[in-house]
Design a protein around this motif. Structure first.
Motif, short mmCIF file in Angstrom:
data_model
loop_
_atom_site.label_atom_id
_atom_site.label_comp_id
_atom_site.label_asym_id
_atom_site.label_seq_id
_atom_site.Cartn_x
_atom_site.Cartn_y
_atom_site.Cartn_z
N GLU A 149 0.84 -1.19 0.00
CA GLU A 149 0.00 0.00 0.00
C GLU A 149 0.88 1.24 0.00
N ALA A 150 0.24 2.40 -0.17
CA ALA A 150 0.94 3.68 -0.12
C ALA A 150 2.12 3.74 -1.10
N PHE A 151 1.94 3.18 -2.28
CA PHE A 151 2.98 3.21 -3.30
C PHE A 151 2.72 4.35 -4.27
N GLY A 152 3.66 4.56 -5.18
CA GLY A 152 3.55 5.68 -6.10
C GLY A 152 3.01 5.28 -7.46
N THR A 153 3.23 6.13 -8.41
CA THR A 153 2.78 5.89 -9.78
C THR A 153 3.68 4.85 -10.45
N PRO A 154 3.25 4.30 -11.58
CA PRO A 154 4.08 3.30 -12.28
C PRO A 154 5.45 3.85 -12.66
N THR A 155 6.46 2.97 -12.62
CA THR A 155 7.82 3.37 -12.96
C THR A 155 8.59 2.18 -13.50
N ALA A 156 9.63 2.48 -14.26
CA ALA A 156 10.54 1.44 -14.76
C ALA A 156 11.92 1.60 -14.13
N TYR A 213 7.12 -4.13 -7.01
CA TYR A 213 6.05 -4.95 -7.60
C TYR A 213 4.83 -4.92 -6.69
N ILE A 214 3.67 -4.65 -7.28
CA ILE A 214 2.41 -4.62 -6.55
C ILE A 214 1.48 -5.71 -7.10
N PRO A 215 0.95 -6.58 -6.25
CA PRO A 215 0.04 -7.63 -6.72
C PRO A 215 -1.19 -7.02 -7.39
N PRO A 216 -1.77 -7.71 -8.35
CA PRO A 216 -2.94 -7.18 -9.07
C PRO A 216 -4.07 -6.72 -8.16
N ALA A 217 -4.30 -7.43 -7.07
CA ALA A 217 -5.42 -7.08 -6.18
C ALA A 217 -5.23 -5.74 -5.49
N ASN A 218 -3.99 -5.27 -5.42
CA ASN A 218 -3.71 -4.02 -4.71
C ASN A 218 -3.50 -2.83 -5.65
N ALA A 269 -4.34 -1.03 -13.57
CA ALA A 269 -4.53 -2.48 -13.43
C ALA A 269 -3.54 -3.28 -14.26
N GLU A 270 -3.10 -2.72 -15.39
CA GLU A 270 -2.19 -3.44 -16.27
C GLU A 270 -0.72 -3.18 -15.95
N GLU A 271 -0.47 -2.30 -15.00
CA GLU A 271 0.90 -2.00 -14.61
C GLU A 271 1.33 -2.93 -13.47
N ALA A 272 2.60 -3.25 -13.43
CA ALA A 272 3.09 -4.17 -12.39
C ALA A 272 4.04 -3.51 -11.40
N PHE A 273 4.76 -2.46 -11.86
CA PHE A 273 5.80 -1.88 -11.03
C PHE A 273 5.52 -0.40 -10.75
N PHE A 274 5.80 -0.01 -9.51
CA PHE A 274 5.45 1.33 -9.05
C PHE A 274 6.59 1.93 -8.22
N HIS A 275 6.54 3.24 -8.03
CA HIS A 275 7.51 3.91 -7.16
C HIS A 275 7.38 3.39 -5.73
N PRO A 276 8.49 2.98 -5.11
CA PRO A 276 8.44 2.54 -3.71
C PRO A 276 8.48 3.75 -2.77
N ARG A 288 2.23 9.56 -4.97
CA ARG A 288 1.35 8.50 -4.51
C ARG A 288 0.03 8.47 -5.27
N THR A 289 -0.55 7.27 -5.29
CA THR A 289 -1.81 7.07 -6.01
C THR A 289 -3.00 6.92 -5.07
N ASP A 290 -2.75 6.92 -3.75
CA ASP A 290 -3.83 6.64 -2.79
C ASP A 290 -3.99 7.75 -1.76
N SER A 291 -3.62 8.95 -2.13
CA SER A 291 -3.64 10.06 -1.17
C SER A 291 -5.06 10.35 -0.69
N LEU A 292 -5.15 10.77 0.56
CA LEU A 292 -6.41 11.30 1.07
C LEU A 292 -6.64 12.65 0.39
#
Length: 284
Positions: A149-156, A162-167, A173-180, A234-238
């Motif tokens: 949780e609390a990860f960022g936008t997709p990145t290479a 790596y974020i599991p699909p459910a999260n 949804a089609e991205e696998a890797f995000f900013h830590p 981040r993608t989940d900001s309040l």
């Protein structure tokens, strides 16, 4: 060079171990560890200022009792549409969903009351707690890693997470890797911790030049500077409308921290220094 820095983060999951009906989660273990380490650190710093460390032990109970509910209620307040449909989930803090700004607000209120009851300096307490607080934040951020949780936008980037699909957010949804972002903030907080510890011991060597409240105001400004840019990833900001709440609060923290330091050192305001407060605060 980048290939040497490549490291893909992937969470092993939120659960550390399950023993029958007992489940030990990484998030809870990290928070508990941060609290224990923070108590010992604040007591150690209190001794260095000739202040009774038992005061910090008593204060830590107040802070925990106020900070954890404050962090949860703050988060729930800005996600009320979700929790209104499932009110039983409000207390499910082990599933994640706390906000450090809520913890700080709750803890500050508790510390103010504690200081008033014990007739001691709130700013002295704030100075002693600030290093423990930022170190605890650095440790606690790893709970976000284990919860994915609390990860960022997709990145290479080589240090992608790596974020599991459910999260994953629906739009990614089609991205696998995000900013830590948990890692960015943890590292930033460790840097702020080092700065506060340096200033603390500098103050011991220069008691006539150091003014009580310095560490608290530096914490506000320095932590907020890091949070304001990390939050932008981040993608989940309040959210408050179209505004990220954490960025708004962080901007306020920067302003308060900077003007607080100006108030202490340029305007020579009458907050007592370390030496003059040692006897009155030492509650032996």
């Amino acid at each position: 060079m980048l290939s040497l820095l490549a490291f893909q983060f992937q969470s092993p999951g939120p659960i550390l171990v399950e023993l029958g009906p007992i489940t030990i989660r990484w998030y809870g273990l990290l928070i508990a560890s941060a609290v224990i380490i923070g108590v010992f650190l604040s007591q150690y710093l209190a001794q260095k200022r000739n202040i009774n460390p038992d005061l910090l032990g008593d204060l830590s109970i107040w802070l925990v009792l106020a900070a954890i509910p404050g962090a949860r209620l703050y988060y729930v307040a800005f996600e009320w549409e979700k929790y209104a449909q499932r009110p039983e989930a409000i207390i499910a803090i082990w599933q994640g969903g706390i906000a450090i700004h809520g913890a700080i607000i709750g803890g500050a209120i508790a510390a103010l009351i504690f200081a008033r009851i014990n007739r001691i300096s709130f700013w002295q307490l704030a100075d002693l707690v600030s290093p423990s607080l930022i170190l605890g934040q650095a440790i606690g951020r790893w709970g976000n890693f284990f919860n994915s949780e609390a990860f960022g936008t997709p990145t290479a980037l080589p240090w992608k997470l790596y974020i599991p699909p459910a999260n994953r957010p629906p739009q990614y949804a089609e991205e696998a890797f995000f900013h830590p972002t948990f890692l960015y903030e943890s590292m930033w907080n460790l840097g702020v911790f080092a700065l506060l510890i340096y200033l603390f011991f500098w103050g011991l060597k220069h008691p006539n030049r150091y003014r009580v409240g310095t560490l608290a105001f530096v914490y506000m400004a320095a932590y907020s500077c890091g949070r304001i840019w990390i939050e932008g990833l981040r993608t989940d900001s309040l959210m408050l409308g179209s505004i990220q709440v954490a960025q708004l609060i962080s901007l306020f923290g920067i302003i308060v921290g900077i003007f607080g330091l100006i108030w202490l050192y340029q305007m020579r305001h009458s907050l007592p220094d370390v030496v003059s407060k040692q006897k009155t605060i030492n509650n032996e």
